[in-house]
Design an enzyme around this catalytic site. Structure first.
Site, PDB file in Angstrom:
ATOM      1  N   HIS A   1     -10.756  -0.715  16.019  1.00  0.00           N
ATOM      2  CA  HIS A   1     -10.351   0.326  16.969  1.00  0.00           C
ATOM      3  C   HIS A   1      -9.331   1.105  15.879  1.00  0.00           C
ATOM      4  O   HIS A   1      -8.569   0.595  14.926  1.00  0.00           O
ATOM      5  CB  HIS A   1      -9.327  -0.503  17.804  1.00  0.00           C
ATOM      6  CG  HIS A   1      -8.775   0.349  18.687  1.00  0.00           C
ATOM      7  ND1 HIS A   1      -9.423   1.342  19.770  1.00  0.00           N
ATOM      8  CD2 HIS A   1      -7.610   1.080  18.765  1.00  0.00           C
ATOM      9  CE1 HIS A   1      -8.780   1.955  20.144  1.00  0.00           C
ATOM     10  NE2 HIS A   1      -7.381   1.795  20.011  1.00  0.00           N
TER      11      HIS A   1
ATOM     12  N   ASP B   1      -9.428  -3.407  23.912  1.00  0.00           N
ATOM     13  CA  ASP B   1      -8.800  -3.256  22.820  1.00  0.00           C
ATOM     14  C   ASP B   1      -7.751  -4.362  22.619  1.00  0.00           C
ATOM     15  O   ASP B   1      -6.592  -3.901  22.105  1.00  0.00           O
ATOM     16  CB  ASP B   1      -8.161  -1.719  22.462  1.00  0.00           C
ATOM     17  CG  ASP B   1      -9.420  -1.071  22.294  1.00  0.00           C
ATOM     18  OD1 ASP B   1     -10.726  -1.446  21.940  1.00  0.00           O
ATOM     19  OD2 ASP B   1      -9.387   0.292  22.729  1.00  0.00           O
TER      20      ASP B   1
END
Ligand code: GAR
Length: 192
Positions: free
Chosen positions: A112, A148
């Protein structure tokens, strides 16, 4: 270091460009790599990453995203068929269900473009610049069923310059992503 027996079989899930996929393919082809990429799955038929895979002669499959459970069941079958030891998400823009994670019962990791837990989701660079953050970076983490989130494996930080724009920051961080994804895999597989 504990002795490493054979290469681990990695499957990679993508939705788009595939630059992280490319960096993982490159790493997998280095002499002492710990991994073999057995399969790439895309939920997007137009993903450039599918071309990246075919150019490198890596097996890939497009699975149409009709709905979450259909996509996940079809993926699960393929991942098991290819005896996947580890799933890497590389720009895969869907959230996997708790049920999928449990049924796969192998680690799943994601990259990410932010210093998680800051800026989950989209537009990470824009948000970092708008908030006048001094630093940003990239994170590789274990995947759970929340966006995430999950335990961090590796994170790398860079300075945001006054002159940085969303685009320049994206470029710099993408370069970092390409470096840390293979390193995070090595760290995970060697318990270091
Ligand atoms: C990468 O920047 C990756 O970190 C991000 O999507 C981009 C994919 O690029 N992933 C996420 O935002 C996941 N929440 P790529 O297709 O060129 O690897």
């Amino acid at each position: 270091m504990e002795k490493f027996l054979g290469k681990k079989k990695i499957s990679i899930l993508i939705s788009g460009r595939g630059s992280n996929l490319k960096s993982l393919i490159k790493y997998s082809k280095t002499k002492n790599s710990l991994i073999k990429i057995v399969l790439v799955i895309s939920n997007n038929s137009k993903a450039k990453g599918l071309k990246v895979a075919s150019k490198s002669k890596v097996k890939s499959k497009y699975i149409k995203y009709l709905n979450k459970s259909n996509f996940e069941n079809r993926s699960l079958k393929l991942l098991k068929k290819h005896k996947t030891d580890l799933v890497c998400l590389a720009g895969f823009m869907k959230i996997l269900s708790k049920n999928f994670i449990k049924k796969l019962s192998k680690p799943i990791i994601n990259i990410h473009p932010s210093l998680l837990p800051k800026y989950k989701g989209l537009n990470t660079h824009k948000r970092a610049i708008e908030n006048r953050d001094k630093f940003s970076g990239a994170t590789v983490h274990i995947v759970n069923d929340k966006l995430d989130s999950g335990k961090i494996i590796l994170q790398k930080k860079i300075k945001i310059l006054k002159s940085d724009t969303e685009k320049s920051l994206e470029r710099k961080i993408l370069k970092i992503e390409h470096k840390i994804y293979p390193l995070a895999i090595i760290k995970l597989l060697t318990n270091h």
